[in-house]
Design a protein around this motif. Structure first.
Motif, mmCIF file in Angstrom:
data_model
loop_
_atom_site.group_PDB
_atom_site.id
_atom_site.type_symbol
_atom_site.label_atom_id
_atom_site.label_comp_id
_atom_site.label_asym_id
_atom_site.label_seq_id
_atom_site.Cartn_x
_atom_site.Cartn_y
_atom_site.Cartn_z
ATOM 1 N N MET A 23 45.462 50.671 44.511
ATOM 2 C CA MET A 23 44.124 50.380 43.984
ATOM 3 C C MET A 23 43.402 51.667 43.565
ATOM 4 S SD MET A 23 42.812 47.463 46.675
ATOM 5 C CE MET A 23 43.420 45.766 46.621
ATOM 6 N N LEU A 24 43.481 52.676 44.420
ATOM 7 C CA LEU A 24 42.789 53.937 44.126
ATOM 8 C C LEU A 24 43.426 54.700 42.972
ATOM 9 C CD1 LEU A 24 42.066 55.148 47.789
ATOM 10 C CD2 LEU A 24 40.437 54.182 46.146
ATOM 11 N N GLU A 25 44.737 54.485 42.774
ATOM 12 C CA GLU A 25 45.439 55.138 41.651
ATOM 13 C C GLU A 25 45.231 54.406 40.330
ATOM 14 O OE1 GLU A 25 49.454 55.081 42.963
ATOM 15 O OE2 GLU A 25 49.224 56.736 44.389
ATOM 16 N N GLY A 26 44.578 53.266 40.372
ATOM 17 C CA GLY A 26 44.409 52.470 39.148
ATOM 18 C C GLY A 26 45.703 51.810 38.713
ATOM 19 N N LYS A 27 46.567 51.481 39.688
ATOM 20 C CA LYS A 27 47.872 50.879 39.386
ATOM 21 C C LYS A 27 48.004 49.482 40.005
ATOM 22 C CE LYS A 27 50.357 55.276 39.015
ATOM 23 N NZ LYS A 27 51.431 56.124 39.612
ATOM 24 N N ALA A 28 46.919 48.758 40.026
ATOM 25 C CA ALA A 28 46.954 47.397 40.577
ATOM 26 C C ALA A 28 45.991 46.510 39.802
ATOM 27 C CB ALA A 28 46.586 47.413 42.056
ATOM 28 N N MET A 67 41.617 52.245 28.381
ATOM 29 C CA MET A 67 40.668 51.449 29.166
ATOM 30 C C MET A 67 41.076 49.973 29.138
ATOM 31 S SD MET A 67 37.839 51.603 30.934
ATOM 32 C CE MET A 67 36.528 50.539 31.510
ATOM 33 N N ILE A 68 41.336 49.410 30.308
ATOM 34 C CA ILE A 68 41.726 48.012 30.417
ATOM 35 C C ILE A 68 40.460 47.197 30.721
ATOM 36 C CG2 ILE A 68 43.232 46.363 31.547
ATOM 37 C CD1 ILE A 68 44.716 48.557 30.059
ATOM 38 N N THR A 69 40.082 46.352 29.797
ATOM 39 C CA THR A 69 38.846 45.597 29.929
ATOM 40 C C THR A 69 39.016 44.422 30.893
ATOM 41 O OG1 THR A 69 38.340 46.140 27.632
ATOM 42 C CG2 THR A 69 37.053 44.362 28.639
ATOM 43 N N PRO A 70 38.090 44.244 31.840
ATOM 44 C CA PRO A 70 38.141 43.061 32.714
ATOM 45 C C PRO A 70 38.074 41.785 31.882
ATOM 46 C CG PRO A 70 36.597 44.687 33.577
ATOM 47 C CD PRO A 70 36.988 45.152 32.201
ATOM 48 N N GLU A 71 38.750 40.743 32.367
ATOM 49 C CA GLU A 71 38.805 39.486 31.632
ATOM 50 C C GLU A 71 38.240 38.350 32.477
ATOM 51 O OE1 GLU A 71 42.183 36.514 29.643
ATOM 52 O OE2 GLU A 71 42.768 38.373 30.639
ATOM 53 N N ILE A 72 37.322 37.591 31.903
ATOM 54 C CA ILE A 72 36.783 36.406 32.564
ATOM 55 C C ILE A 72 37.646 35.209 32.163
ATOM 56 C CG2 ILE A 72 34.789 34.909 32.891
ATOM 57 C CD1 ILE A 72 34.329 37.719 33.896
ATOM 58 N N VAL A 73 38.117 34.469 33.145
ATOM 59 C CA VAL A 73 39.020 33.342 32.902
ATOM 60 C C VAL A 73 38.332 32.029 33.292
ATOM 61 C CG1 VAL A 73 41.262 32.329 33.442
ATOM 62 C CG2 VAL A 73 41.011 34.820 33.363
ATOM 63 N N ASN A 74 38.180 31.152 32.315
ATOM 64 C CA ASN A 74 37.624 29.808 32.537
ATOM 65 C C ASN A 74 36.270 29.815 33.250
ATOM 66 O OD1 ASN A 74 39.986 28.771 31.408
ATOM 67 N ND2 ASN A 74 40.995 28.578 33.399
ATOM 68 N N ASP A 75 35.506 30.881 33.048
ATOM 69 C CA ASP A 75 34.187 31.008 33.695
ATOM 70 C C ASP A 75 34.264 30.887 35.213
ATOM 71 O OD1 ASP A 75 32.785 31.327 31.266
ATOM 72 O OD2 ASP A 75 32.751 29.153 30.962
ATOM 73 N N GLN A 76 35.469 31.191 35.777
ATOM 74 C CA GLN A 76 35.670 31.066 37.221
ATOM 75 C C GLN A 76 36.163 32.356 37.866
ATOM 76 O OE1 GLN A 76 38.420 27.499 36.945
ATOM 77 N NE2 GLN A 76 37.281 26.959 38.779
ATOM 78 N N PHE A 77 37.059 33.039 37.154
ATOM 79 C CA PHE A 77 37.737 34.194 37.720
ATOM 80 C C PHE A 77 37.510 35.440 36.862
ATOM 81 C CE2 PHE A 77 40.676 30.444 38.158
ATOM 82 C CZ PHE A 77 40.341 30.143 39.467
ATOM 83 N N ILE A 78 37.647 36.586 37.516
ATOM 84 C CA ILE A 78 37.671 37.842 36.786
ATOM 85 C C ILE A 78 38.969 38.571 37.144
ATOM 86 C CG2 ILE A 78 36.291 38.998 38.586
ATOM 87 C CD1 ILE A 78 35.178 40.784 36.263
ATOM 88 N N VAL A 79 39.713 38.989 36.129
ATOM 89 C CA VAL A 79 40.982 39.700 36.304
ATOM 90 C C VAL A 79 40.773 41.115 35.790
ATOM 91 C CG1 VAL A 79 43.440 39.737 35.755
ATOM 92 C CG2 VAL A 79 42.245 37.547 35.925
ATOM 93 N N GLN A 80 41.029 42.105 36.635
ATOM 94 C CA GLN A 80 40.717 43.484 36.269
ATOM 95 C C GLN A 80 41.592 44.474 37.024
ATOM 96 O OE1 GLN A 80 36.817 44.747 37.931
ATOM 97 N NE2 GLN A 80 36.869 42.827 39.101
ATOM 98 N N THR A 122 49.945 50.597 28.719
ATOM 99 C CA THR A 122 48.927 51.617 28.444
ATOM 100 C C THR A 122 49.240 52.916 29.166
ATOM 101 O OG1 THR A 122 47.229 49.914 28.138
ATOM 102 C CG2 THR A 122 46.463 52.148 28.585
ATOM 103 N N LYS A 123 49.579 52.824 30.449
ATOM 104 C CA LYS A 123 49.838 54.025 31.248
ATOM 105 C C LYS A 123 51.208 54.637 30.954
ATOM 106 C CE LYS A 123 47.012 53.701 35.435
ATOM 107 N NZ LYS A 123 46.615 55.115 35.450
ATOM 108 N N PHE A 124 52.199 53.787 30.660
ATOM 109 C CA PHE A 124 53.576 54.250 30.475
ATOM 110 C C PHE A 124 54.165 53.607 29.213
ATOM 111 C CE2 PHE A 124 52.511 53.784 34.989
ATOM 112 C CZ PHE A 124 52.617 55.104 35.420
ATOM 113 N N PRO A 125 53.693 53.998 28.035
ATOM 114 C CA PRO A 125 54.081 53.314 26.791
ATOM 115 C C PRO A 125 55.563 53.371 26.457
ATOM 116 C CG PRO A 125 52.882 55.351 26.324
ATOM 117 C CD PRO A 125 52.739 55.099 27.789
ATOM 118 N N ASN A 126 56.282 54.364 26.973
ATOM 119 C CA ASN A 126 57.710 54.498 26.632
ATOM 120 C C ASN A 126 58.641 53.962 27.721
ATOM 121 O OD1 ASN A 126 57.122 55.882 24.171
ATOM 122 N ND2 ASN A 126 56.707 57.732 25.359
#
Length: 235
Positions: free
Chosen positions: A54-59, A1-14, A114-118
């Motif tokens: 996006m739908l594959e969870g690869k973006a 599970m990749i947790t969304p990140e809030i950046v500088n109280d301005q952006f969300i990266v997820q 996470t998806k491709f550790p090797n």
């Protein structure tokens, strides 16, 4: 599970999802405009392709807290998952130099690990800023021969203005620099031996200028020799 990140109280990266599908066309347009402005290529992608990622969870997508698009990057696999590329990094012009590109790349790197550790994580770029980001993540510069031999991988370079240089040199040289993160090598690597981009960047920048001058000059000389004799005489 990749947790969304809030950046500088301005952006969300997820990790992008179906809620971001409406952004695909705008992202593709910005990719194309950015490539034209730089004179180099981000592999041209269609909105449908971006939606699939996006739908594959690869973006990875960055937005303002109100949902306005800020930046994007996607993950591709090659040679049955042996290689992973974090491709198509793009940030809207008004948000560049804000540090958001670094956060997007870091999140894409986390997603890839996470998806491709090797898998070996790869990238090719002409941007010193991207090289620095990659270096901080543990990438090392490599020869182009160490990147995938998959024809589909190199097909993505066809929209670049410098594709002729790549093909003429048998994929040995180009204005882009190949970079690679090898998880096995990284386990063995001592911290003090890590490539120091900040220390070497001036030298690397000089090398890039020399390489560009040489490769572009060869391209110009060869173009001249291809002219027919009548054309040369008229000049």
């Amino acid at each position: 599970m990749i947790t969304p990140e809030i950046v500088n109280d301005q952006f969300i990266v997820q990790v992008a999802n179906e809620n971001h599908l409406k952004l695909a066309e705008t992202i593709c347009q910005e990719m194309e405009e950015s490539a034209k402005a730089r004179g180099t290529g981000i592999a041209k992608r269609s909105p449908i392709y971006v939606m699939e990622k996006m739908l594959e969870g690869k973006a990875i997508v960055a937005t303002t807290l109100s949902g306005e698009w800020v930046g994007f990057c996607y993950v591709e696999t090659w040679e049955h998952g042996k290689f992973v590329a974090n491709s198509g990094l793009i940030v809207r012009p008004e948000y560049r130099k804000s540090g958001i590109a670094t956060r997007i790349k870091a999140k894409a790197f986390e997603l890839s690990r996470t998806k491709f550790p090797n898998a070996k994580i790869i990238g090719i770029t002409t941007s010193l800023a991207v090289m620095k980001i990659n270096s901080d993540l543990g990438y090392q510069p490599v020869t182009l021969s160490e990147l995938p031999g998959d024809e589909a991988f190199w097909k993505g370079c066809q929209t670049c203005a410098n594709f002729d240089i790549l093909t003429r040199t048998g994929r040995k040289h180009c204005l882009c620099t190949g970079m690679l993160y090898d998880p096995e090598e990284h386990k063995k690597e001592k911290k003090e031996d890590k490539w120091n981009f900040l220390k070497e960047s001036k030298l690397y920048e000089r090398w890039m200028r020399i390489k560009e001058r040489i490769l572009l000059r060869i391209h110009t000389d060869r173009s001249r020799t291809r002219r027919n004799p009548r054309e040369l005489e008229s000049v």
